[in-house]
Design a protein around this motif. Structure first.
Motif, PDB file in Angstrom:
ATOM      1  N   GLU A  64      -5.395  58.572 -49.398  1.00  0.00           N
ATOM      2  CA  GLU A  64      -4.194  57.406 -49.030  1.00  0.00           C
ATOM      3  C   GLU A  64      -3.509  56.892 -50.272  1.00  0.00           C
ATOM      4  O   GLU A  64      -2.460  56.386 -50.208  1.00  0.00           O
ATOM      5  N   PRO A  94      -8.709  55.836 -48.176  1.00  0.00           N
ATOM      6  CA  PRO A  94      -8.296  55.142 -49.430  1.00  0.00           C
ATOM      7  C   PRO A  94      -9.123  55.544 -50.504  1.00  0.00           C
ATOM      8  O   PRO A  94     -10.478  55.831 -50.521  1.00  0.00           O
ATOM      9  N   THR A  95      -8.503  55.833 -51.650  1.00  0.00           N
ATOM     10  CA  THR A  95      -9.101  56.766 -52.651  1.00  0.00           C
ATOM     11  C   THR A  95     -10.207  55.897 -53.504  1.00  0.00           C
ATOM     12  O   THR A  95     -11.298  56.421 -53.701  1.00  0.00           O
ATOM     13  N   GLN A 124     -10.473  49.145 -58.706  1.00  0.00           N
ATOM     14  CA  GLN A 124     -10.842  47.941 -57.641  1.00  0.00           C
ATOM     15  C   GLN A 124     -12.281  47.971 -58.063  1.00  0.00           C
ATOM     16  O   GLN A 124     -13.099  48.837 -58.154  1.00  0.00           O
ATOM     17  N   GLN A 211      -0.164  54.921 -50.334  1.00  0.00           N
ATOM     18  CA  GLN A 211      -0.160  53.451 -50.829  1.00  0.00           C
ATOM     19  C   GLN A 211       0.002  53.504 -52.559  1.00  0.00           C
ATOM     20  O   GLN A 211      -0.632  54.214 -53.251  1.00  0.00           O
TER      21      GLN A 211
END
Length: 221
Positions: A64, A94-95, A124, A211
């Motif tokens: 994503e 989500p990566t 993140q 994203q």
């Protein structure tokens, strides 16, 4: 269940297929248009070895984001095309949470990173498997205030060497450990992530796109 994961996150294109004959991966290391040219043959080889056909795919996964603008677009385009031809569910993964999930046994905190070039990183932070920050596009120096000096931090992902060599890291007294993610592991990691977190992942809407954290990339869409 027949699952296909398309990893276009790095210069190494990797396909993972899980079917009646087990898990099979196929990969191609290269850059540029070769990715698009090699994608369909890799998919056909992987699903055949796993015991099904592309038309029999039930779930297709792709990164994503965040990540490479070109890579994310290619992954989404391939996944949506397969979804239409096979009536499969397309689930973007989500990566950064997926990268962090590979090290859930780590007792400390985790920084999942992707080298975004220009001395910046998509990053993140996670504690106990839960994200504690949003996704950032920052320099190492700008990120350091987010790292507690009372904790040990595992930095993992793609581009950890560049993160480690940043002057700000060399001048800090934060306890960092660095593990570069294996280029061939992410497709398989997407399957494992979906199996663990399928209750919170959603099928992609018809209008869904990757994203993009960096504004210049989003404007290209």
């Amino acid at each position: 269940m027949n699952i296909l994961a398309i990893d276009t996150l790095t210069p190494t294109l990797t396909i993972a297929a899980l079917g009646s004959k087990g898990l099979v991966t196929q990969s191609f290391a290269g850059n540029g248009p070769s990715h698009a040219e090699r994608l369909l043959p890799l998919i056909d080889a992987a699903v055949s070895a796993a015991g099904f056909t592309a038309a029999d795919t039930e779930i297709v996964l792709a990164p994503e984001g965040p990540g490479s603008f070109t890579g994310l677009r290619l992954g989404f385009a391939a996944a949506k095309a397969l979804q239409l031809s096979s009536n499969s569910c397309f689930i973007p993964v989500p990566t950064l949470p997926c990268i962090a999930s590979q090290y859930e046994v780590w007792n400390g905190s985790i920084a999942a990173v992707i080298d975004a070039k220009r001395d910046r990183f998509y990053i993140q932070l996670f504690k106990n498997g839960t994200a504690v920050t949003e996704v950032f596009d920052k320099t190492v120096a700008d990120m350091l205030p987010y790292f507690s000096k009372n904790e040990e931090w595992l930095v993992t992902g793609y581009g950890t060497a560049a993160f480690k060599d940043a002057v700000a890291i060399l001048q800090s007294n934060i306890r960092f450990y660095f593990i570069e993610a294996a280029p061939l592991s992410f497709a398989y990691s997407m399957i494992k992530y979906m199996q663990r977190h399928g209750n919170v992942l959603k099928n992609a809407a018809d209008y869904a796109g990757p994203q993009y954290v960096r504004k210049s990339d989003a404007e290209k869409d």
